[in-house]
Scaffold this active site. Structure first.
Site, PDB file in Angstrom:
ATOM      1  N   SER A 101     -17.187 -34.326 -22.158  1.00  0.00           N
ATOM      2  CA  SER A 101     -15.868 -34.034 -21.578  1.00  0.00           C
ATOM      3  C   SER A 101     -14.751 -34.443 -22.540  1.00  0.00           C
ATOM      4  CB  SER A 101     -15.700 -34.784 -20.253  1.00  0.00           C
ATOM      5  OG  SER A 101     -16.640 -34.314 -19.327  1.00  0.00           O
ATOM      6  N   GLU A 105     -28.354 -34.842 -34.132  1.00  0.00           N
ATOM      7  CA  GLU A 105     -29.060 -35.817 -34.971  1.00  0.00           C
ATOM      8  C   GLU A 105     -28.626 -37.224 -34.579  1.00  0.00           C
ATOM      9  OE1 GLU A 105     -28.353 -34.765 -39.051  1.00  0.00           O
ATOM     10  OE2 GLU A 105     -29.176 -32.746 -38.765  1.00  0.00           O
ATOM     11  N   PRO A 106     -29.337 -38.232 -35.061  1.00  0.00           N
ATOM     12  CA  PRO A 106     -28.987 -39.602 -34.660  1.00  0.00           C
ATOM     13  C   PRO A 106     -27.515 -39.948 -34.929  1.00  0.00           C
ATOM     14  CG  PRO A 106     -31.100 -39.581 -35.780  1.00  0.00           C
ATOM     15  CD  PRO A 106     -30.563 -38.185 -35.864  1.00  0.00           C
ATOM     16  N   GLU A 121     -23.793 -30.159 -24.321  1.00  0.00           N
ATOM     17  CA  GLU A 121     -22.970 -29.005 -24.731  1.00  0.00           C
ATOM     18  C   GLU A 121     -21.523 -29.433 -24.958  1.00  0.00           C
ATOM     19  OE1 GLU A 121     -24.830 -26.806 -25.498  1.00  0.00           O
ATOM     20  OE2 GLU A 121     -26.553 -27.074 -24.184  1.00  0.00           O
ATOM     21  N   PHE A 131     -33.536 -25.512 -29.118  1.00  0.00           N
ATOM     22  CA  PHE A 131     -32.402 -25.510 -30.040  1.00  0.00           C
ATOM     23  C   PHE A 131     -32.232 -26.918 -30.597  1.00  0.00           C
ATOM     24  CE2 PHE A 131     -27.619 -25.764 -30.474  1.00  0.00           C
ATOM     25  CZ  PHE A 131     -27.586 -25.082 -31.681  1.00  0.00           C
ATOM     26  N   ALA A 132     -32.330 -27.055 -31.916  1.00  0.00           N
ATOM     27  CA  ALA A 132     -32.313 -28.381 -32.535  1.00  0.00           C
ATOM     28  C   ALA A 132     -31.075 -28.536 -33.412  1.00  0.00           C
ATOM     29  CB  ALA A 132     -33.583 -28.583 -33.355  1.00  0.00           C
ATOM     30  N   GLN A 158     -10.755 -38.185  10.504  1.00  0.00           N
ATOM     31  CA  GLN A 158      -9.820 -37.551   9.567  1.00  0.00           C
ATOM     32  C   GLN A 158     -10.138 -37.918   8.111  1.00  0.00           C
ATOM     33  OE1 GLN A 158      -5.651 -38.815   9.274  1.00  0.00           O
ATOM     34  NE2 GLN A 158      -5.086 -36.707   9.764  1.00  0.00           N
TER      35      GLN A 158
HETATM   36  C1  LIG Z   1     -30.848 -34.717 -21.608  1.00  0.00           C
HETATM   37  C2  LIG Z   1     -30.290 -34.280 -22.924  1.00  0.00           C
HETATM   38  C3  LIG Z   1     -30.649 -33.042 -23.437  1.00  0.00           C
HETATM   39  C4  LIG Z   1     -30.154 -32.634 -24.693  1.00  0.00           C
HETATM   40  N1  LIG Z   1     -30.601 -31.457 -25.232  1.00  0.00           N
HETATM   41  C5  LIG Z   1     -30.246 -31.137 -26.502  1.00  0.00           C
HETATM   42  C6  LIG Z   1     -30.837 -30.008 -27.165  1.00  0.00           C
HETATM   43  O1  LIG Z   1     -31.668 -29.292 -26.597  1.00  0.00           O
HETATM   44  N2  LIG Z   1     -30.465 -29.731 -28.451  1.00  0.00           N
HETATM   45  C7  LIG Z   1     -29.561 -30.507 -29.116  1.00  0.00           C
HETATM   46  O2  LIG Z   1     -29.278 -30.198 -30.266  1.00  0.00           O
HETATM   47  N3  LIG Z   1     -28.978 -31.586 -28.512  1.00  0.00           N
HETATM   48  C8  LIG Z   1     -29.311 -31.924 -27.231  1.00  0.00           C
HETATM   49  N4  LIG Z   1     -28.756 -33.031 -26.623  1.00  0.00           N
HETATM   50  C9  LIG Z   1     -27.756 -33.810 -27.342  1.00  0.00           C
HETATM   51  C10 LIG Z   1     -26.363 -33.695 -26.753  1.00  0.00           C
HETATM   52  O3  LIG Z   1     -25.835 -32.409 -26.965  1.00  0.00           O
HETATM   53  C11 LIG Z   1     -25.515 -34.800 -27.375  1.00  0.00           C
HETATM   54  O4  LIG Z   1     -26.039 -36.007 -26.861  1.00  0.00           O
HETATM   55  C12 LIG Z   1     -24.052 -34.691 -27.064  1.00  0.00           C
HETATM   56  O5  LIG Z   1     -23.475 -33.646 -27.809  1.00  0.00           O
HETATM   57  C13 LIG Z   1     -23.284 -35.973 -27.355  1.00  0.00           C
HETATM   58  O6  LIG Z   1     -23.581 -36.462 -28.626  1.00  0.00           O
HETATM   59  P1  LIG Z   1     -23.967 -38.012 -28.839  1.00  0.00           P
HETATM   60  O7  LIG Z   1     -24.985 -38.375 -27.831  1.00  0.00           O
HETATM   61  O8  LIG Z   1     -24.300 -38.213 -30.263  1.00  0.00           O
HETATM   62  O9  LIG Z   1     -22.656 -38.808 -28.470  1.00  0.00           O
HETATM   63  P2  LIG Z   1     -21.553 -39.435 -29.499  1.00  0.00           P
HETATM   64  O10 LIG Z   1     -21.051 -38.362 -30.389  1.00  0.00           O
HETATM   65  O11 LIG Z   1     -22.169 -40.641 -30.121  1.00  0.00           O
HETATM   66  O12 LIG Z   1     -20.437 -39.865 -28.480  1.00  0.00           O
HETATM   67  C14 LIG Z   1     -20.499 -41.081 -27.713  1.00  0.00           C
HETATM   68  C15 LIG Z   1     -19.250 -41.142 -26.829  1.00  0.00           C
HETATM   69  O13 LIG Z   1     -18.080 -41.130 -27.661  1.00  0.00           O
HETATM   70  C16 LIG Z   1     -17.228 -40.074 -27.265  1.00  0.00           C
HETATM   71  N5  LIG Z   1     -16.589 -39.484 -28.445  1.00  0.00           N
HETATM   72  C17 LIG Z   1     -17.165 -39.111 -29.603  1.00  0.00           C
HETATM   73  N6  LIG Z   1     -16.262 -38.576 -30.438  1.00  0.00           N
HETATM   74  C18 LIG Z   1     -15.079 -38.629 -29.795  1.00  0.00           C
HETATM   75  C19 LIG Z   1     -13.747 -38.236 -30.133  1.00  0.00           C
HETATM   76  N7  LIG Z   1     -13.471 -37.651 -31.294  1.00  0.00           N
HETATM   77  N8  LIG Z   1     -12.773 -38.431 -29.207  1.00  0.00           N
HETATM   78  C20 LIG Z   1     -13.047 -39.021 -28.018  1.00  0.00           C
HETATM   79  N9  LIG Z   1     -14.279 -39.415 -27.649  1.00  0.00           N
HETATM   80  C21 LIG Z   1     -15.275 -39.223 -28.521  1.00  0.00           C
HETATM   81  C22 LIG Z   1     -18.144 -39.046 -26.603  1.00  0.00           C
HETATM   82  O14 LIG Z   1     -17.424 -38.235 -25.703  1.00  0.00           O
HETATM   83  C23 LIG Z   1     -19.136 -39.953 -25.893  1.00  0.00           C
HETATM   84  O15 LIG Z   1     -18.598 -40.358 -24.667  1.00  0.00           O
HETATM   85  C24 LIG Z   1     -29.235 -33.476 -25.395  1.00  0.00           C
HETATM   86  C25 LIG Z   1     -28.862 -34.711 -24.847  1.00  0.00           C
HETATM   87  C26 LIG Z   1     -29.400 -35.132 -23.649  1.00  0.00           C
HETATM   88  C27 LIG Z   1     -29.015 -36.473 -23.099  1.00  0.00           C
END
Ligand SMILES: Cc1cc2nc3c(=O)[nH]c(=O)nc-3n(C[C@H](O)[C@H](O)[C@H](O)COP(=O)(O)OP(=O)(O)OC[C@H]3O[C@@H](n4cnc5c(N)ncnc54)[C@H](O)[C@@H]3O)c2cc1C
Length: 408
Positions: free
Chosen positions: A375, A134-135, A372, A130-131, A287
């Site tokens: 938190s 993005e960066p 997914e 599932f893709a 304890q």
């Molecule tokens: C091992 C691994 C497997 C993965 N597999 C997949 C996959 O198969 N397919 C896919 O599509 N993706 C995949 N991912 C991507 C993953 O789903 C994302 O990394 C994740 O959703 C977080 O996005 P980000 O890394 O861009 O973090 P960012 O969005 O850059 O967030 C960085 C930090 O800021 C916090 N943050 C961001 N916005 C807010 C807000 N509005 N309020 C408060 N805090 C905030 C976040 O909680 C986090 O702590 C994978 C990632 C990893 C590490």
């Protein structure tokens, strides 16, 4: 009970489902458990585990029967995933990943596409990733930049995807893209099934990471990749709807993974501390240790109820299941991190060794809080939902105060 799901009042399985679960427990005891530490030492795709799960008909348990699955309910899936995660996050996540990517095809693919792809995914002959991420778009999905440009006979996809699990062993990718010139937001997203062999698609080398070993990740680059219309999943604009159901299923499943891991961590720590003697006394007689065990057990039991309730709500099709999926995902994964690290502490220096499973549990627990939806993102979802729900409720009878307090 905190150390297992046996006889839990929320879990009702029929005879066929109970037999499937029993087989899973047997596999965990005899095959997956004994190999889990070695899977957790090297970040290579765990082919043996994958082939075992495929051979046993488990990898695609959520698929319709006609395509090789058993149309498992979310409750059964949560229980299967939980049992696998008691030993091996990778095994559990293989089921979740297969379900996640394939559910888009099940929900929105044509019959021909389903017949072509699903049986091969169910048998393990092929894999699909599932893709979405993005960066610059992980939490902020409104910022997706991958474009699907309409051309004669289909679309051409251009963009970059990051962190894609199983990218290097997958034959297909479910890709979420946007229409060109569409405004920011998630309303104009489209979903496609893209062949790995498509011209213009490149997959990076696996990217080193902290944990979740056995399931490497890599990046994808799409350069004008042609996709014919029969590979579009769903109509224009439903890309996000598809992604949302898929993410919801994955969120409840990730909560179940976290539940399985922390239940196992507590079992391991309790068994260890009742055997390990310091000054002639088992550590568990203290304890301070008893209270740690009690705190963890009580909280695990509360989260267990939350996870099973979310699974039941999904199976009933409750309107508020997304909220409950977020609650389960946030509570279970945050608690799993805390329980894993506290249980490691209870094993002392042995907890820190690769020979014992807790350092692996800690590394895996961290990803559970990120993947997914982090938190923090789930907190945002829960906070916004509760604020909206409260706004629609009658004012609490004890809140009979001067309306001027609320005036702007
Ligand atoms: C091992 C691994 C497997 C993965 N597999 C997949 C996959 O198969 N397919 C896919 O599509 N993706 C995949 N991912 C991507 C993953 O789903 C994302 O990394 C994740 O959703 C977080 O996005 P980000 O890394 O861009 O973090 P960012 O969005 O850059 O967030 C960085 C930090 O800021 C916090 N943050 C961001 N916005 C807010 C807000 N509005 N309020 C408060 N805090 C905030 C976040 O909680 C986090 O702590 C994978 C990632 C990893 C590490």
């Amino acid at each position: 009970m905190p150390l297992s799901a046996d006889h839990h009042p929320f879990v009702e399985l029929n005879a066929e489902e109970s037999a499937v679960l029993e087989r899973v427990r047997q596999l965990v005891t005899e095959e997956i458990g004994p190999k889990a530490n070695s899977v957790g030492r090297e970040d290579k795709f765990a082919w043996d585990t994958f082939r075992l799960l495929s051979r046993e008909g488990l990898i695609a348990n959520g698929f319709p029967r006609e395509y090789g699955g058993i149309a498992a309910t979310m409750m059964l899936r949560a229980r299967i995933v939980e049992e696998l995660a008691r030993a091996c996050s990778a095994a559990a996540a293989m089921l979740v990943g297969t379900d996640g990517s394939a559910s888009a095809i099940i929900v929105a693919g044509s019959k021909e596409l389903q017949r072509e792809v699903l049986p091969r995914l169910a048998s393990g002959e092929r894999q699909c990733a599932f893709a979405l991420t993005e960066p610059h778009a992980g939490s902020d999905l409104g910022n997706l930049k991958t474009i699907a440009r309409p051309v004669e006979g289909g679309v051409r996809i251009t963009g970059v995807k990051k962190f894609i699990t199983r990218a290097n062993v997958s034959d297909y990718f479910v890709v979420i893209a946007r229409e060109p010139n569409s405004p920011p937001g998630t309303r104009h997203l489209l979903s496609y099934l893209v062949d790995r062999k498509s011209a213009g698609l490149t997959v990076s080398d696996d990217v080193p990471k902290l944990g979740w070993y056995g399931l490497p990740i890599a990046g994808l680059r799409f350069e004008d990749v042609f996709v014919p219309p029969e590979r579009q999943l769903g109509e224009r604009g439903v890309g996000m709807t598809i992604a949302q159901d898929l993410l919801l299923r994955a969120r409840i499943s990730h909560a179940a993974i976290a539940l399985g891991r922390m239940t196992a961590a507590l079992q391991i720590a309790t068994q260890y501390t009742s055997r390990r003697q310091v000054k002639g006394q088992p550590i568990s007689d203290h304890q301070g240790v008893q209270w740690m065990i009690a705190d963890m057990g009580a909280r695990i039991e509360a989260v267990r109820c939350t996870v099973y309730a979310a699974a039941r709500r999904y199976d009933r099709g409750d309107a508020d299941v997304a909220l409950h999926g977020s609650i389960a995902k946030m509570l279970a994964t945050d608690l799993s991190m805390k329980v894993s690290i506290d249980c490691l502490q209870l094993l002392g220096a042995n907890g820190y060794l690769k020979e014992y499973p807790l350092e692996r549990f800690v590394r895996d627990a961290k990803f559970n809080q990120i993947g997914e939806g982090t938190s923090e993102i789930h907190k945002n979802i829960i906070g916004a939902a509760l604020t909206k729900i409260a706004a629609g409720m009658p004012l609490h009878p004890c809140l009979d105060i001067d309306p001027a307090v609320f005036a702007a």
